[in-house]
Design a protein around this motif. Sequence first.
Motif, PDB file in Angstrom:
ATOM      1  N   MET A   6      18.560  30.575  17.921  1.00  0.00           N
ATOM      2  CA  MET A   6      17.375  31.034  17.237  1.00  0.00           C
ATOM      3  C   MET A   6      17.416  30.820  15.599  1.00  0.00           C
ATOM      4  N   ALA A   7      18.495  30.732  15.225  1.00  0.00           N
ATOM      5  CA  ALA A   7      18.567  30.445  13.614  1.00  0.00           C
ATOM      6  C   ALA A   7      18.392  28.912  13.515  1.00  0.00           C
ATOM      7  N   PHE A   8      18.936  28.011  14.718  1.00  0.00           N
ATOM      8  CA  PHE A   8      18.737  26.609  14.491  1.00  0.00           C
ATOM      9  C   PHE A   8      17.227  26.503  14.581  1.00  0.00           C
ATOM     10  N   VAL A   9      16.399  27.047  15.484  1.00  0.00           N
ATOM     11  CA  VAL A   9      15.167  26.777  15.729  1.00  0.00           C
ATOM     12  C   VAL A   9      14.046  26.908  14.609  1.00  0.00           C
ATOM     13  N   GLN A  10      14.754  28.262  13.784  1.00  0.00           N
ATOM     14  CA  GLN A  10      13.860  28.398  12.585  1.00  0.00           C
ATOM     15  C   GLN A  10      13.997  27.384  11.435  1.00  0.00           C
ATOM     16  N   LEU A  11      15.295  26.774  11.455  1.00  0.00           N
ATOM     17  CA  LEU A  11      15.912  25.856  10.573  1.00  0.00           C
ATOM     18  C   LEU A  11      15.121  24.382  10.897  1.00  0.00           C
ATOM     19  N   GLY A  12      14.531  24.339  12.041  1.00  0.00           N
ATOM     20  CA  GLY A  12      14.174  22.981  12.542  1.00  0.00           C
ATOM     21  C   GLY A  12      15.186  22.258  13.086  1.00  0.00           C
ATOM     22  N   ARG A  32      16.368  34.945   5.684  1.00  0.00           N
ATOM     23  CA  ARG A  32      17.596  34.328   4.858  1.00  0.00           C
ATOM     24  C   ARG A  32      18.524  33.565   5.953  1.00  0.00           C
ATOM     25  N   LEU A  33      17.709  32.340   6.250  1.00  0.00           N
ATOM     26  CA  LEU A  33      18.332  31.432   7.360  1.00  0.00           C
ATOM     27  C   LEU A  33      19.741  31.120   7.249  1.00  0.00           C
ATOM     28  N   ASP A  34      20.068  30.628   5.896  1.00  0.00           N
ATOM     29  CA  ASP A  34      21.269  30.166   5.595  1.00  0.00           C
ATOM     30  C   ASP A  34      22.431  31.328   6.039  1.00  0.00           C
ATOM     31  N   ASP A  35      22.036  32.531   5.567  1.00  0.00           N
ATOM     32  CA  ASP A  35      23.066  33.515   5.625  1.00  0.00           C
ATOM     33  C   ASP A  35      23.231  33.933   7.033  1.00  0.00           C
ATOM     34  N   ALA A  36      22.040  33.872   7.765  1.00  0.00           N
ATOM     35  CA  ALA A  36      22.140  34.197   9.256  1.00  0.00           C
ATOM     36  C   ALA A  36      22.836  33.157   9.907  1.00  0.00           C
ATOM     37  N   LEU A  37      22.633  31.948   9.585  1.00  0.00           N
ATOM     38  CA  LEU A  37      23.274  30.883  10.443  1.00  0.00           C
ATOM     39  C   LEU A  37      25.005  31.019  10.343  1.00  0.00           C
ATOM     40  N   ALA A  38      25.422  31.244   9.039  1.00  0.00           N
ATOM     41  CA  ALA A  38      26.737  31.550   8.440  1.00  0.00           C
ATOM     42  C   ALA A  38      27.295  32.591   9.419  1.00  0.00           C
TER      43      ALA A  38
END
Length: 289
Positions: free
Chosen positions: A140-146, A112-118
């Motif tokens: 780490m979240a930015f990496v997975q989001l590209g 749940r990348l958007d939730d993680a980034l928030a």
Amino acid sequence: MEFLVVIAFFGYVFYLRNYADLRTSSEKEAASLGEGITLYNDGEIEKAYEYFNARIRQKPKSCIAYLYRGLCRKALGEPGEALQDIRTGLSYDDQVSALHVESGKIYLEQGRLDDALAAFNKAVSISEEQSAEPYHWRAMAFVQLGRETEAKQDMDHERTLRELLETAPTRSVAAKEAFFDKRLAINMLMIVLTGALLVYVIKDAESIHLPYLVAVFAAISIGFAEPYKGWLLAVMQSALMLAGYFLLTSPPGDQARQELENFSLYGSIVLTFAASFLGGFLKRALNMK
């Protein structure tokens, strides 16, 4: 008069109990949960889980207890229950950076990348440059989001911040270690009031007993308020008593009254130093439990 003194003393104790401690509520909770936190850090996960479970039953709104019970559940392979505990902790206090970091880590594991980034964004905002961990996990979240550029920026900032925190104390630690801090300044203002009260009592009392009683109560409060810096407050209170008595009051009209006030004044000064030392000793002893 005695009634007013009792009210003043207990008002001062109430102030010390509720306002002189400048730690946040979460910092106080963490201090009170030290035994369980030690169990968790030592890898005694099941014992730590039982500890925090019991503490939550005692105090259902402890955000730190929920944080660590969630960490225990995560370590025991229960990420869903862990996230539920962390969310509950956030519902009681959403200004604890670690709660946002840990929820973001679980979101990241769940994809749940958007939730993680928030969650990591919130952690970065709350941490106020006092921890590099939120930047690490946001990267780490930015990496997975590209989003490689933003990930690199966070990694660079994490590295810089870690170096800074390793070579210099954080602001919160510096504030605790600094001799003249906000807490000491507030207590100095209170000493002005207790010094004025003592001078008034010395001038008004019919015997030495009441001034000595007030001096002991005030000085013990000094020790509790500043267990390591109480000597400075004792010096300040004594100086204020001397200045207030000799500069702001009129000498008594007879010799007997003068002797009574002298005994009250100088005896109160001696008691101020002795009782402040005792108060500080008791407070340090209590803190060691």
